[in-house]
Design a protein around this motif. Structure first.
Motif, PDB file in Angstrom:
ATOM      1  N   VAL A 849     -20.878  81.078  -2.392  1.00 49.69           N
ATOM      2  CA  VAL A 849     -22.231  81.418  -1.945  1.00 49.69           C
ATOM      3  C   VAL A 849     -22.866  80.228  -1.231  1.00 49.69           C
ATOM      4  CG1 VAL A 849     -24.549  82.036  -2.724  1.00 49.69           C
ATOM      5  CG2 VAL A 849     -22.546  83.180  -3.707  1.00 49.69           C
ATOM      6  N   ALA A 850     -22.593  79.006  -1.709  1.00 54.39           N
ATOM      7  CA  ALA A 850     -23.175  77.816  -1.090  1.00 54.39           C
ATOM      8  C   ALA A 850     -22.696  77.631   0.348  1.00 54.39           C
ATOM      9  CB  ALA A 850     -22.835  76.576  -1.920  1.00 54.39           C
ATOM     10  N   ILE A 851     -21.488  78.072   0.653  1.00 55.12           N
ATOM     11  CA  ILE A 851     -20.988  77.976   2.032  1.00 55.12           C
ATOM     12  C   ILE A 851     -21.920  78.716   2.981  1.00 55.12           C
ATOM     13  CG2 ILE A 851     -19.134  78.681   3.593  1.00 55.12           C
ATOM     14  CD1 ILE A 851     -17.184  78.302   1.238  1.00 55.12           C
ATOM     15  N   PHE A 852     -22.265  79.948   2.625  1.00 55.84           N
ATOM     16  CA  PHE A 852     -23.052  80.778   3.539  1.00 55.84           C
ATOM     17  C   PHE A 852     -24.537  80.422   3.480  1.00 55.84           C
ATOM     18  CE2 PHE A 852     -19.072  82.918   2.827  1.00 55.84           C
ATOM     19  CZ  PHE A 852     -18.688  83.176   4.132  1.00 55.84           C
ATOM     20  N   ASN A 853     -24.976  79.878   2.348  1.00 59.35           N
ATOM     21  CA  ASN A 853     -26.344  79.358   2.312  1.00 59.35           C
ATOM     22  C   ASN A 853     -26.469  78.169   3.254  1.00 59.35           C
ATOM     23  OD1 ASN A 853     -27.202  81.256   0.467  1.00 59.35           O
ATOM     24  ND2 ASN A 853     -26.930  79.913  -1.323  1.00 59.35           N
ATOM     25  N   ALA A 854     -25.419  77.321   3.308  1.00 56.32           N
ATOM     26  CA  ALA A 854     -25.451  76.170   4.213  1.00 56.32           C
ATOM     27  C   ALA A 854     -25.486  76.625   5.663  1.00 56.32           C
ATOM     28  CB  ALA A 854     -24.235  75.278   3.965  1.00 56.32           C
ATOM     29  N   GLN A 855     -24.721  77.644   6.002  1.00 57.50           N
ATOM     30  CA  GLN A 855     -24.730  78.147   7.382  1.00 57.50           C
ATOM     31  C   GLN A 855     -26.053  78.804   7.729  1.00 57.50           C
ATOM     32  OE1 GLN A 855     -21.078  80.547   8.013  1.00 57.50           O
ATOM     33  NE2 GLN A 855     -20.472  78.874   9.370  1.00 57.50           N
ATOM     34  N   ALA A 856     -26.659  79.486   6.740  1.00 58.01           N
ATOM     35  CA  ALA A 856     -27.962  80.119   6.991  1.00 58.01           C
ATOM     36  C   ALA A 856     -29.044  79.062   7.192  1.00 58.01           C
ATOM     37  CB  ALA A 856     -28.325  81.033   5.820  1.00 58.01           C
ATOM     38  N   ALA A 857     -28.956  77.964   6.438  1.00 57.91           N
ATOM     39  CA  ALA A 857     -29.955  76.910   6.558  1.00 57.91           C
ATOM     40  C   ALA A 857     -29.828  76.144   7.865  1.00 57.91           C
ATOM     41  CB  ALA A 857     -29.833  75.949   5.369  1.00 57.91           C
ATOM     42  N   GLN A 858     -28.585  76.024   8.373  1.00 51.36           N
ATOM     43  CA  GLN A 858     -28.357  75.299   9.633  1.00 51.36           C
ATOM     44  C   GLN A 858     -27.283  76.063  10.412  1.00 51.36           C
ATOM     45  OE1 GLN A 858     -27.700  71.116   9.111  1.00 51.36           O
ATOM     46  NE2 GLN A 858     -27.200  70.768  11.277  1.00 51.36           N
ATOM     47  N   PRO A 859     -27.675  77.068  11.169  1.00 52.59           N
ATOM     48  CA  PRO A 859     -26.700  77.975  11.795  1.00 52.59           C
ATOM     49  C   PRO A 859     -25.685  77.310  12.711  1.00 52.59           C
ATOM     50  CG  PRO A 859     -28.900  78.914  11.862  1.00 52.59           C
ATOM     51  CD  PRO A 859     -29.060  77.505  11.388  1.00 52.59           C
ATOM     52  N   GLY A 860     -25.953  76.153  13.248  1.00 53.38           N
ATOM     53  CA  GLY A 860     -25.027  75.549  14.197  1.00 53.38           C
ATOM     54  C   GLY A 860     -23.866  74.788  13.579  1.00 53.38           C
ATOM     55  N   ARG A 868     -17.586  71.851   3.295  1.00 54.38           N
ATOM     56  CA  ARG A 868     -17.749  70.488   2.764  1.00 54.38           C
ATOM     57  C   ARG A 868     -19.057  70.359   1.982  1.00 54.38           C
ATOM     58  NH1 ARG A 868     -19.646  65.140   3.708  1.00 54.38           N
ATOM     59  NH2 ARG A 868     -21.220  65.913   5.141  1.00 54.38           N
ATOM     60  N   ARG A 869     -20.147  70.860   2.559  1.00 53.83           N
ATOM     61  CA  ARG A 869     -21.435  70.771   1.868  1.00 53.83           C
ATOM     62  C   ARG A 869     -21.418  71.559   0.565  1.00 53.83           C
ATOM     63  NH1 ARG A 869     -25.946  71.067   6.812  1.00 53.83           N
ATOM     64  NH2 ARG A 869     -24.951  69.458   8.103  1.00 53.83           N
ATOM     65  N   ALA A 870     -20.745  72.708   0.582  1.00 55.83           N
ATOM     66  CA  ALA A 870     -20.642  73.501  -0.649  1.00 55.83           C
ATOM     67  C   ALA A 870     -19.824  72.766  -1.709  1.00 55.83           C
ATOM     68  CB  ALA A 870     -20.013  74.860  -0.336  1.00 55.83           C
ATOM     69  N   MET A 871     -18.762  72.078  -1.271  1.00 51.57           N
ATOM     70  CA  MET A 871     -17.957  71.287  -2.210  1.00 51.57           C
ATOM     71  C   MET A 871     -18.812  70.204  -2.877  1.00 51.57           C
ATOM     72  SD  MET A 871     -14.429  70.569  -0.127  1.00 51.57           S
ATOM     73  CE  MET A 871     -13.075  71.739  -0.045  1.00 51.57           C
ATOM     74  N   LEU A 872     -19.560  69.443  -2.058  1.00 52.11           N
ATOM     75  CA  LEU A 872     -20.357  68.352  -2.598  1.00 52.11           C
ATOM     76  C   LEU A 872     -21.457  68.865  -3.518  1.00 52.11           C
ATOM     77  CD1 LEU A 872     -20.675  66.078   0.585  1.00 52.11           C
ATOM     78  CD2 LEU A 872     -19.074  65.864  -1.326  1.00 52.11           C
ATOM     79  N   LYS A 873     -22.045  69.998  -3.172  1.00 57.40           N
ATOM     80  CA  LYS A 873     -23.085  70.572  -4.033  1.00 57.40           C
ATOM     81  C   LYS A 873     -22.492  71.000  -5.365  1.00 57.40           C
ATOM     82  CE  LYS A 873     -26.741  74.078  -4.098  1.00 57.40           C
ATOM     83  NZ  LYS A 873     -26.455  74.456  -5.493  1.00 57.40           N
ATOM     84  N   THR A 874     -21.324  71.653  -5.317  1.00 55.20           N
ATOM     85  CA  THR A 874     -20.682  72.087  -6.554  1.00 55.20           C
ATOM     86  C   THR A 874     -20.272  70.891  -7.399  1.00 55.20           C
ATOM     87  OG1 THR A 874     -19.855  74.048  -5.391  1.00 55.20           O
ATOM     88  CG2 THR A 874     -18.798  73.499  -7.492  1.00 55.20           C
ATOM     89  N   MET A 875     -19.753  69.854  -6.756  1.00 57.07           N
ATOM     90  CA  MET A 875     -19.347  68.639  -7.462  1.00 57.07           C
ATOM     91  C   MET A 875     -20.513  68.040  -8.249  1.00 57.07           C
ATOM     92  SD  MET A 875     -17.866  65.108  -5.787  1.00 57.07           S
ATOM     93  CE  MET A 875     -16.895  65.991  -4.563  1.00 57.07           C
ATOM     94  N   ALA A 876     -21.699  68.122  -7.693  1.00 57.79           N
ATOM     95  CA  ALA A 876     -22.872  67.514  -8.329  1.00 57.79           C
ATOM     96  C   ALA A 876     -23.537  68.421  -9.348  1.00 57.79           C
ATOM     97  CB  ALA A 876     -23.887  67.126  -7.248  1.00 57.79           C
ATOM     98  N   ASP A 877     -23.121  69.693  -9.388  1.00 54.03           N
ATOM     99  CA  ASP A 877     -23.747  70.653 -10.287  1.00 54.03           C
ATOM    100  C   ASP A 877     -23.335  70.425 -11.729  1.00 54.03           C
ATOM    101  OD1 ASP A 877     -25.200  71.968  -8.411  1.00 54.03           O
ATOM    102  OD2 ASP A 877     -23.900  73.727  -8.283  1.00 54.03           O
TER     103      ASP A 877
END
Length: 902
Positions: A849-860, A868-877
């Motif tokens: 879910v974090a993958i697509f939230n990241a794309q929605a927050a910054q579509p480009g 990568r951003r989803a990995m780092l967010k999950t790592m910190a959770d």
């Protein structure tokens, strides 16, 4: 005389027979001319062989008006077609030879019936056994031609059918049956079923000796050469050389036999190189290359292959300049032809790998020397081009097939392209099934099944040829699109976007080669003194930490940070100037390295553990902190993906299938609220027994472990993508095969399956990879099979396979992408998100879910950056109930394969 290898004596005897035959006995003279072409062919006098074939063709034209034409037209025509086929075969023109042999076999089949009719009518004719043996030899030639074309499964079908018929008609000990075993032995050797081939050779040679066949006879020589080649494949070098030398000694008493039957083979040359008998290897390989070039021409595959082995001998002997010239001439022919093949498991590809490995080693030695300049080459670019052809072609061609449909433009032309691809897929699958059926004992074959399947295959062959002919007229670029050539450095640089770099790694037997190619700037190249097996051992060691004993997350093995950093130092650090500063690193790596996400490498030493000895994984210097990563099967696949037509406008956001109702009772199951591994389809003990074939212990479909936690994952994805759960989400009984096949999935941007992936053999009658969907409650199963996926029409930016180990390849050295993944690329997916190991339920849901939230927050941002951003967010959770998700099992299970760009 011919069977004994005395080709000149056979030539003399046949010539005398022709001389004493009256001109008006045209049918017999035709046969003599056709047969005369064979010893001339064997002796290398192709001009005279072709002259006799032309004489036979002329007589055939005359005979069409004769009174015996009604009885002998099929026999006479078969002799001419066969002679033409053998001539083409000797010239390396295997496709033309195959066409002639097919026609000759069809004529021989008719001649068998003609002869029976003549015998029944009392007409004087040949013994029936002679006509049947001619038919069998014809099928042997067809199987051999197919094998030389690389169409191994088709060759196996003909070889097994031929052997089955010979055993039934002549028995296992007859000379004819023993001769007809040769095509099957060659198929087995090409398939690297070397033990079976060797066992068959030993059996036949023992029987030939009992039958009193001389050691110099052609069949005995052919079987002894096959035995020696099998020993080479098994790396039993001294035994192989002993066999080769014993054979040459037997033939030495007759210079003619030594010249015609004692020529060196590729296996012989490889054994000489392995045993460091380099002067002999250079001399013998030069002789073989010269013979093949004179016989077939320099553009023939066999001639180039022999020249490549000569290059290896020269390179190992330190004759770098001559080796470089030999390699370049050989690979100019070999690389384009091998790039068209998908099957990388056979002998032909193994021989090419041997040549390319030696060439890469030579290029690494001459790089930066005066020889590089004198030869006018860029050693780094040359090595990259040669290496890319060894990459995973099955995935690359699946991508290319999808790209070709998109490139067709007009809908009716795209439909024609899809028809051609589907017919080819079905035909190839049937050949494999048919080969398997014919390998079984005769008493286990159901009458009519084999014949019906052979009829279906023949019809598909005809249909495929017709479609290819039509496409050649209406879509001339199609052939190039579906068989893309290896990529050059310049082409890769042009395909890369700003902020991207590509790292390509090829592990050979004793070393590894690494290239780093930035979007702008010069590529960087390095050689690592660690080979394929060593790299695979490192990957296995690292992956042990990602597979906890019995799925117990409280007993996670420690991740070997020192080894992860060592791989970084060896593979990425030497070429850092080629990728440093990139935002997206595209990794092309085969074998074991493709089974390890490069995000798991450490750019520095792992920090000291926390108090109590537990590592603080969240603080480790993972590569994922510096750069996003994605995987590709080959550099050429990047070019294929970037040339694909843009996706259609107006697509719906999402379609998701999860929490299938395996039991068929419609009852909801509670989801996961605490840490646990997502259930595997079958308990390990049951799975192992099923794969061993213990059918009594196979479970029923309803016994598959439920996946209630996947319901939350699919619903969360739907919310993130703004999808309509009532139209785009399929859960429980609705997560069914019929709904997948019936939905309009072509108009979906993201397609997700959160369920079990199954391997062949895990359930009764499951003979291909599949996704487990809802129980149809009709006594069957709800599997979405490989064939079903191949039939889908997709235009998807993402395909998510959130199942157990869906990125795994079939075998340790296979491409690290399952048949399911390849099928989704073929169907039209651009990027695949698949799992490297069983996932933990809660972290997997959060990560996807974090993958697509990241794309929605910054579509480009790119797909790779979103991951990568989803990995780092999950790592910190934090995990439910406390604890950390810092261990890589939680945040790095997903592989992004395909186009990781925006």
């Amino acid at each position: 005389e011919y069977g004994g290898g005395n080709f000149r004596n056979a030539l003399s005897a046949t010539t005398r027979a022709l001389e004493v035959t009256p001109e008006n006995v045209a049918g017999f003279r035709l046969v003599m001319h056709a047969q005369l072409s064979e010893p001339y062919r064997r002796l290398g006098d192709f001009a005279t062989a072709r002259r006799h074939v032309r004489d036979a063709e002329g007589l055939l034209t005359r005979l069409k008006g004769s009174r015996n034409w009604v009885w002998y037209q099929n026999t006479w025509s078969a002799f001419v077609e066969d002679a033409l086929g053998r001539t083409f075969f000797s010239e390396g023109r295997y496709a033309e030879a195959e066409a002639r042999f097919r026609r000759a076999l069809d004529l021989r089949e008719k001649a068998v019936q003609d002869n029976l009719a003549m015998l029944a009518s009392g007409t004087s004719t040949s013994p029936q056994v002679t006509v049947e043996q001619h038919r069998n030899r014809q099928e042997a030639w067809l199987a051999t031609a197919l094998l030389e074309e690389g169409r191994v499964h088709e060759a196996e079908v003909h070889a097994r059918r031929l052997l089955l018929r010979s055993l039934e008609r002549f028995g296992p000990e007859s000379l004819h049956t023993n001769l007809m075993m040769m095509p099957l032995a060659r198929v087995l050797l090409e398939q690297r079923r070397t033990g079976e081939a060797l066992k068959l050779a030993e059996r036949v040679l023992a029987n030939l000796e009992r039958l009193g066949v001389p050691a110099t006879a052609l069949p005995a020589v052919q079987w002894r050469r096959l035995r020696a080649n099998a020993l080479v494949v098994q790396r039993r070098w001294p035994e192989a050389l002993s066999q080769c030398e014993a054979l040459r000694a037997v033939l030495a008493e007759d210079p003619q036999l030594a010249d015609t039957l004692g020529a060196p083979t590729l296996g012989w040359i490889r054994a000489l190189i392995a045993e460091k008998r380099l002067d002999e290897a250079v001399a013998e390989s030069a002789l073989l290359a010269k013979r093949k070039r004179e016989q077939m021409g320099p553009g023939a595959f066999d001639a180039a292959e022999a020249l490549g082995f000569h290059g290896v001998a020269l390179a190992v002997a330190g004759k770098n300049e001559a080796a470089l010239a030999a390699f370049r001439d050989a690979l100019a022919v070999l690389l384009p032809k091998v790039a068209e093949t998908t099957d990388r498991s056979g002998g032909r590809f193994a021989r090419l790998s041997y040549v390319v490995d030696a060439y890469l080693g030579l290029l690494s030695r001459v790089r930066g020397t005066p020889l590089e300049g004198a030869a006018g080459i860029d050693a780094v670019a040359e090595a990259f081009l040669a290496a890319d052809v060894l990459r995973g072609q099955s995935v690359q061609q699946a991508m290319a097939a999808s790209a070709a449909r998109a490139a067709a433009g007009k809908p009716e032309l795209a439909a024609l392209v899809r028809d051609e691809q589907d017919v080819r897929q079905e035909r190839d699958a049937l050949y494999k099934i048919l080969a398997d059926l014919l390998s079984r004992p005769a008493d286990q074959l159901v009458p009519g099944i084999v014949a019906d399947m052979q009829t279906r295959v023949a019809a598909l062959d005809d249909r495929h040829r017709s479609l290819r002919d039509t496409l050649a007229q209406r879509f001339p670029d199609y052939a190039d699109l579906i068989a893309p050539r290896p990529a050059t450095l310049a082409q890769v640089r042009a395909a890369l976007r700003p902020g991207e770099a590509l790292v390509s790694i090829l592990a050979s037997e004793d070393r590894s080669f690494v290239w780093a190619i930035p979007a702008g700037g010069n590529p960087v190249f390095a050689v690592v003194e660690r080979g394929r097996r060593d790299m695979e051992r490192s990957v296995r060691s690292l992956r042990q930490a990602l597979d906890p004993p019995e799925g117990d997350l409280d007993r996670l093995p420690p991740y070997d940070g020192q080894l992860a950093h060592r791989l970084y130092r060896e593979l990425l650090l030497p070429v850092k100037d080629g990728w440093q500063g990139a935002e997206h690193l595209i990794v092309v790596a085969g074998g074991g390295l493709a089974r390890l996400p490069f995000a798991l490498l450490l750019t520095g030493e792992p920090p000291q553990s926390l108090a109590g000895g537990k590592p603080d994984y969240a603080a480790w210097p993972w590569l994922a902190r510096q750069v996003a990563t994605s995987q590709l099967p080959s550099a050429a696949s990047l070019i294929t993906l970037r040339r694909m037509a843009p996706a259609a406008e107006g697509r719906r956001a999402f379609a998701g299938f999860g929490d299938p109702d395996f039991a068929g009772d419609g009852a909801a199951k509670p989801g996961a609220s605490s840490r646990k591994l997502r259930a595997v389809a079958l308990p390990p003990a049951l799975r192992d027994r099923a794969l061993r074939g213990e059918e009594a212990l196979w479970p029923q479909y309803a016994q598959l472990a439920p996946l209630p936690d996947t319901r939350d994952e699919i619903l969360a994805l739907a919310r993130s993508l703004g999808a309509d759960p009532s139209k785009d989400v399929f859960l429980g009984p609705a997560a069914s095969r019929s709904n997948v096949l019936g939905a309009d999935l072509f108009r979906r941007r993201v397609l997700a399956f959160a369920t079990h992936g199954l391997l062949p053999g895990e359930l009764p009658r499951v003979d291909q990879p599949a996704l487990a969907l809802a129980n149809p409650r009709d006594g069957g199963h709800g599997l979405l099979t490989l064939d079903d996926i191949l039939g889908l029409r997709l235009d998807a930016d993402w395909v998510i396979l959130s199942a157990c180990n869906t990125a795994a390849g079939e075998g340790e050295g296979a491409e690290a992408l399952s048949g399911l993944g390849r099928a989704f690329f073929y169907a039209g997916g651009r990027a695949l998100l698949a799992t490297h190991w069983p996932v933990e339920s809660v972290s997997a849901r959060r990560l996807v879910v974090a993958i697509f939230n990241a794309q929605a927050a910054q579509p480009g941002i790119s797909r790779a950056e979103a991951l990568r951003r989803a990995m780092l967010k999950t790592m910190a959770d934090s995990a439910p109930g406390g604890g950390s998700y810092g261990h890589p099992l939680y945040w790095a299970p997903y592989a992004l394969i395909g186009d990781g760009g925006s």
